[in-house]
Design an enzyme around this catalytic site. Structure first.
Site, mmCIF file in Angstrom:
data_model
loop_
_atom_site.group_PDB
_atom_site.id
_atom_site.type_symbol
_atom_site.label_atom_id
_atom_site.label_comp_id
_atom_site.label_asym_id
_atom_site.label_seq_id
_atom_site.Cartn_x
_atom_site.Cartn_y
_atom_site.Cartn_z
ATOM 1 N N ASP A 318 -3.616 -40.081 -47.590
ATOM 2 C CA ASP A 318 -4.791 -39.955 -48.411
ATOM 3 C C ASP A 318 -4.267 -39.902 -49.849
ATOM 4 O O ASP A 318 -3.097 -39.595 -50.058
ATOM 5 C CB ASP A 318 -5.450 -38.633 -48.005
ATOM 6 C CG ASP A 318 -6.680 -38.335 -48.812
ATOM 7 O OD1 ASP A 318 -7.408 -39.282 -49.130
ATOM 8 O OD2 ASP A 318 -6.899 -37.151 -49.094
ATOM 9 N N ASP A 500 -5.200 -34.107 -47.279
ATOM 10 C CA ASP A 500 -5.389 -32.716 -47.691
ATOM 11 C C ASP A 500 -6.476 -32.040 -46.859
ATOM 12 O O ASP A 500 -6.791 -30.883 -47.057
ATOM 13 C CB ASP A 500 -5.720 -32.623 -49.179
ATOM 14 C CG ASP A 500 -7.017 -33.343 -49.533
ATOM 15 O OD1 ASP A 500 -7.618 -33.975 -48.643
ATOM 16 O OD2 ASP A 500 -7.432 -33.265 -50.700
ATOM 17 N N ASP A 504 -11.284 -35.655 -44.363
ATOM 18 C CA ASP A 504 -10.311 -36.428 -43.600
ATOM 19 C C ASP A 504 -10.328 -36.188 -42.097
ATOM 20 O O ASP A 504 -9.524 -36.778 -41.377
ATOM 21 C CB ASP A 504 -8.890 -36.137 -44.091
ATOM 22 C CG ASP A 504 -8.632 -36.740 -45.452
ATOM 23 O OD1 ASP A 504 -9.332 -37.712 -45.793
ATOM 24 O OD2 ASP A 504 -7.752 -36.239 -46.147
#
Ligand code: ADP
Ligand code: MG
Length: 606
Positions: A318, A500, A504
């Site tokens: 990410d 993080d 996600d």
């Protein structure tokens, strides 16, 4: 230390010593009734428990475990009149078991010491003074005092005091961090220098220390292929060996007429075939590997993931908060007077790093209601009776608003109130100091592809990827798109995704190994990930991969070592060169070597 090993394993040690003395005396006397009696006494002492275990195993349906194998071997030796050998077989088997118990205790203690984060008490502030209380009895909002040298018992915010905090036990980070009024502190870390007054934010069960401990305790949920293999292997292997031994005793016996000679060789075969070295050392390797990882601030939720990490071909990341610091600076504010405060009002409850940065920059934040978080797009709320949206171009498009084109590169947050477009804010994030090194290190570990999956705009993603050295960029993705793409990437080999944890969850689940960064304090990440890096250090990913490969290397060494030596002794045994004694020593020797080798995994710390 010696004393504690003795007291914990007193019975088995006494049995071993007694049987050894009787065995040696019996063998020194040589032949005759006295010698036979001494050897039989030694046999009874050493054999009873193993035979009972074997019989119990048979009733449980475990007909062919190591206990059964050793009992058949030693009883056959008795039938052949080889009393000394019969004693030796079980004596050394028991020594091996003792060794195994001690090794497992040792590594468990070592891991416990590494993860010594369970708080024993909290100093609860009452009207008059502070009293020691069980951390489980503390409620959210209570005030606790932490004196220098004490473990922080619960997560909270510092209200008073200045100190340094050692978070090594939970993050693996050895540099102490500063804590002053307003700093968030996490349970399991240690207060180093000054008194801290802390307002508790979460009950014990939801605190960082409790979460980490439960992760470690349940880490055998997903077992590795190697472990499952040894289990299956032992199930087929042991009966096969017993059949082979019967064949060795009977077939050449019938042909040559030398039944006793071939029966002895069959017993040698049985002894050497004991699979204990593998059955014990492989789970021990993984156990130690998971422990060494925890010590480095890498929590792995099962040996299956530890195994997969070493085989990763594609590493995906990410962008925000993973490769970049996630601390945005405002580069440009373009639009109406009220733009910044309106965006801030909408961002008030968003956990996204964008929100944190905008809130830090806004001098006033009007009270809005009905805050909503639109994953991968932005945020929405009601302000002055109108709907406010703040986020990316796609969000504007979906609401039928035509956003202005932002000429500056950076992450752009557009904002509209009702049907009126207010303007945009361009914010910039910088690459983490070690991101470039971390990617280079992954490449040096022969990771074939590095990929960035981001919800941000293409231009900014390209810039960041080029700076970090990431090969491929996929930008402007919604959380669900990231998961779909991950499924495609998986076609080309094992994948890892590091994020993080904000927006996600789907892709963390879709990847073969989902890695959440900065797990301390972020609950969603801890839950959906397979591996949690307790600090924000992306370099830990390479460390985890190295650890996996070293652990798997030691697993392979153990397999080759134990199978190799055993096959050699089997061949020598069938040829009549190796006798029962050599088989006994070979078996225990391999077991001890394999255990010692497994414990080397614990040394892969730092
Ligand atoms: P990344 O993949 O970079 O971590 P996310 O999936 O978290 O991105 O978010 C994707 C995009 O959605 C961001 O780049 C931003 O444009 C927009 N966005 C997400 N959350 C917010 C927010 N709280 N405020 C404004 N924009 C947001
Ligand atoms: Mg994100």
């Amino acid at each position: 230390m010696k004393n504690s090993i003795f007291t914990e394993h007193k019975n088995i040690i006494i049995k071993i010593v007694l049987a050894t003395v009787l065995l040696i005396t019996g063998m020194m006397i040589g032949h005759g009734a006295v010698s036979t009696l001494l050897l039989l006494a030694a046999y009874v002492i050493i054999a009873i428990e193993t035979i009972v275990d074997a019989v119990k195993g048979i009733f449980k349906g475990d007909i062919f475990d190591e206990d059964t194998l050793m009992c058949i071997a030693s009883l056959s030796a008795i039938a052949l009149g080889e009393f000394a050998e019969a004693v030796a077989i079980l004596l050394f088997f028991n020594i091996g078991e003792l060794f195994e118990d001690v090794a497992i205790d040792r590594s468990r203690n070592k891991i416990k010491a590494l993860m010594d984060i369970r708080p024993d008490y909290a100093n609860l502030q009452t009207d008059s003074d502070a009293i020691k209380v069980d951390p489980k009895k503390i409620n959210t909002g209570d005030i606790i005092i932490i004196y220098p040298g004490e473990k922080i018992p619960l997560d909270g915010i510092v209200k008073e005091g200045n100190s340094y905090i050692d978070t090594k036990a939970i993050t693996g980070e050895s540099q102490p961090t500063e804590a002053t009024k307003g700093t968030k502190v996490f349970s399991g870390s240690i207060n180093l220098s000054g008194n801290l007054t802390v307002e508790v934010e979460k009950p014990y069960g939801e605190s960082t220390a409790a979460k980490i401990l439960s992760l470690i305790e349940n880490s055998d949920e997903r077992r590795s292929g190697a472990e499952k293999f040894t289990d299956r292997f032992a199930k087929i292997y042991t009966p096969a060996v017993v059949l082979a031994a019967i064949a060795v005793a009977l077939i050449p016996g019938i042909i040559t007429g030398e039944f006793v000679l071939w029966a002895r060789r069959a017993v040698t075969l049985l002894v050497v075939s004991c699979p204990c070295a593998l059955v014990i050392s492989i789970p021990l390797c993984f156990f130690c590997g998971l422990g060494a990882a925890s010590h480095n601030g890498i929590l792995i939720k099962g040996s299956g993931y530890l195994e997969l990490l070493g085989k990763v071909k594609t590493a995906a990341f990410d962008k925000t908060g993973t490769l970049t610091k996630g601390k945005f600076e405002i580069a440009e504010i373009h639009g109406e007077q009220e733009l910044l405060s309106t965006v801030a009002a909408a961002e008030k409850y968003s956990p996204h790093p964008i929100a944190q940065s905008i809130l830090a920059a806004a001098s006033e934040v009007p009270e809005a209601i009905n805050h909503e978080h639109l994953a991968g797009l932005g945020v929405r709320c009601e302000l002055d009776g109108e709907t406010v949206i703040a986020g990316n171009e796609e969000l504007m498009r979906q609401a039928g608003i035509i956003p202005e084109y932002a000429s500056r590169t950076g992450t752009v947050v557009h904002c509209a109130k009702g049907s009126k477009y207010l303007g945009y804010i361009v914010i910039n994030d910088t690459l983490k100091d070690n991101a470039k090194n971390a990617i280079a290190e992954l490449k040096s570990l022969n990771i074939e592809r590095t990929v960035m999956l981001s919800g941000d705009n293409k231009a900014i993603c390209d810039d960041i990827a080029a700076e970090a050295g990431v090969d491929t960029v996929y930008a402007e993705l919604l959380p669900a798109d990231k998961a779909t793409l991950m499924e495609k990437l998986r076609a080309d080999g094992i994948t890892v995704f590091a994020g993080d944890g904000i927006n996600d969850a789907p892709v963390l689940i879709a990847a073969d190994v989902g890695v959440a960064m900065g797990g301390v304090g972020s609950d969603a990440a801890i839950e959906s990930a397979d591996v949690v890096l307790l600090d924000d250090d992306i370099g830990k990913l390479a460390k985890a991969i190295k650890l996996s490969r070293r652990t798997m290397g030691i697993v392979k060494q153990n397999i080759i070592l134990s199978l190799g030596i055993k096959i050699l002794i089997v061949i020598l045994g069938v040829l009549g060169i190796a006798n029962i004694w050599l088989a006994v020593f070979g078996d225990v020797g391999v077991l001890i070597l394999a255990i010692l080798n497994s414990l080397r995994v614990l040394r892969i710390v730092k």
